[in-house]
Design an enzyme around this catalytic site. Structure first.
Site, PDB file in Angstrom:
ATOM      1  N   HIS A 114       0.836  -1.212   0.000  1.00  0.00           N
ATOM      2  CA  HIS A 114       0.000   0.000   0.000  1.00  0.00           C
ATOM      3  C   HIS A 114       0.867   1.257   0.000  1.00  0.00           C
ATOM      4  O   HIS A 114       0.654   2.170  -0.814  1.00  0.00           O
ATOM      5  CB  HIS A 114      -0.916  -0.034   1.234  1.00  0.00           C
ATOM      6  CG  HIS A 114      -1.711   1.215   1.465  1.00  0.00           C
ATOM      7  ND1 HIS A 114      -3.056   1.312   1.177  1.00  0.00           N
ATOM      8  CD2 HIS A 114      -1.346   2.432   1.974  1.00  0.00           C
ATOM      9  CE1 HIS A 114      -3.483   2.544   1.480  1.00  0.00           C
ATOM     10  NE2 HIS A 114      -2.464   3.240   1.982  1.00  0.00           N
ATOM     11  N   GLU A 115       1.824   1.297   0.922  1.00  0.00           N
ATOM     12  CA  GLU A 115       2.655   2.507   1.029  1.00  0.00           C
ATOM     13  C   GLU A 115       3.487   2.705  -0.250  1.00  0.00           C
ATOM     14  O   GLU A 115       3.651   3.839  -0.718  1.00  0.00           O
ATOM     15  CB  GLU A 115       3.560   2.436   2.265  1.00  0.00           C
ATOM     16  CG  GLU A 115       2.828   2.327   3.596  1.00  0.00           C
ATOM     17  CD  GLU A 115       1.861   3.473   3.890  1.00  0.00           C
ATOM     18  OE1 GLU A 115       1.985   4.537   3.269  1.00  0.00           O
ATOM     19  OE2 GLU A 115       0.964   3.277   4.731  1.00  0.00           O
ATOM     20  N   HIS A 118       1.597   4.470  -2.928  1.00  0.00           N
ATOM     21  CA  HIS A 118       1.612   5.942  -2.910  1.00  0.00           C
ATOM     22  C   HIS A 118       2.799   6.475  -3.702  1.00  0.00           C
ATOM     23  O   HIS A 118       2.680   7.459  -4.440  1.00  0.00           O
ATOM     24  CB  HIS A 118       1.689   6.456  -1.476  1.00  0.00           C
ATOM     25  CG  HIS A 118       0.430   6.287  -0.696  1.00  0.00           C
ATOM     26  ND1 HIS A 118      -0.803   6.649  -1.180  1.00  0.00           N
ATOM     27  CD2 HIS A 118       0.212   5.798   0.559  1.00  0.00           C
ATOM     28  CE1 HIS A 118      -1.734   6.384  -0.259  1.00  0.00           C
ATOM     29  NE2 HIS A 118      -1.146   5.865   0.799  1.00  0.00           N
ATOM     30  N   ASP A 124      -5.090   7.408  -1.426  1.00  0.00           N
ATOM     31  CA  ASP A 124      -5.874   6.527  -0.569  1.00  0.00           C
ATOM     32  C   ASP A 124      -7.302   6.431  -1.082  1.00  0.00           C
ATOM     33  O   ASP A 124      -7.807   7.332  -1.745  1.00  0.00           O
ATOM     34  CB  ASP A 124      -5.899   7.068   0.873  1.00  0.00           C
ATOM     35  CG  ASP A 124      -4.593   6.796   1.596  1.00  0.00           C
ATOM     36  OD1 ASP A 124      -4.155   5.624   1.585  1.00  0.00           O
ATOM     37  OD2 ASP A 124      -4.023   7.744   2.160  1.00  0.00           O
TER      38      ASP A 124
END
Ligand SMILES: [Zn+2]
Length: 186
Positions: A114-115, A118, A124
């Protein structure tokens, strides 16, 4: 048979070049097939998790390759407290911080992918849907899915082809909500 395949290949190439023509017309095209060198020297025990996350992104996307130990486009840190977050300095460049306290409750591989998402240009999307990677902690601690959806992966591939606006590639800080799942003491 072979020549027919060749003709198909030529037709495909022509389509690809036509697409490339649109890309070249973009005022700020990203370079094709960017290599994102990630550095795990500060990741401690999460280095192997970072490698798994890199493989997931590499398998799901085109136009970019995450590669270990070739530079420091992306530095990955293991921290304790303060929450996991990502600092994107530009598309494919930045820093990812993984909080051991959140990793004790949520899938650390899901947090990592997920990170990194980014850094790869995704915002998000806290809608609670475990099928989405960018729903993050909103999908709850039982959600361990570390894979981007087809739409999420396609968006990243397109971003690295230079087919989205500059704002998708801008510097940003994503302070993540992976809410505590500990039951409050009453
Ligand atoms: Zn996030």
């Amino acid at each position: 048979m072979t020549s027919r395949l060749n003709r198909l290949a030529v037709a495909f190439l022509a389509t690809a070049l036509a697409t490339l023509g649109v890309t070249v017309a973009n005022p700020a095209p990203a370079s094709a097939a960017m290599t994102i060198c990630y550095n795990t020297s500060q990741a401690g025990s999460y280095a192997s998790v970072a490698n798994q996350a890199a493989s997931i992104w590499n398998n799901a996307t085109v136009n970019l390759t995450l590669s270990a130990n070739c530079g420091s486009n992306l530095r990955i840190y293991r921290i304790t407290g303060g929450g996991s977050y990502a600092v994107r300095t530009s598309l494919g460049n930045g820093r990812v911080y993984i909080d051991t306290q959140q990793a004790a409750q949520y899938s650390v591989l899901r947090i990592m992918t997920h990170e990194i998402g980014h850094i790869l240009g995704l915002p998000d999307n806290y809608n609670g849907n475990c099928a989405l990677l960018m729903s993050g902690g909103s999908a709850g601690t039982s959600c361990t899915n570390p894979y981007p959806s087809t739409a999420e992966a396609s968006r990243v591939s397109n971003l690295f082809a230079g087919t989205f606006s500059a704002t998708d590639r801008s510097a940003d800080i994503f302070r993540d909500s992976w809410p505590s799942a500990l039951t409050p003491v009453s």
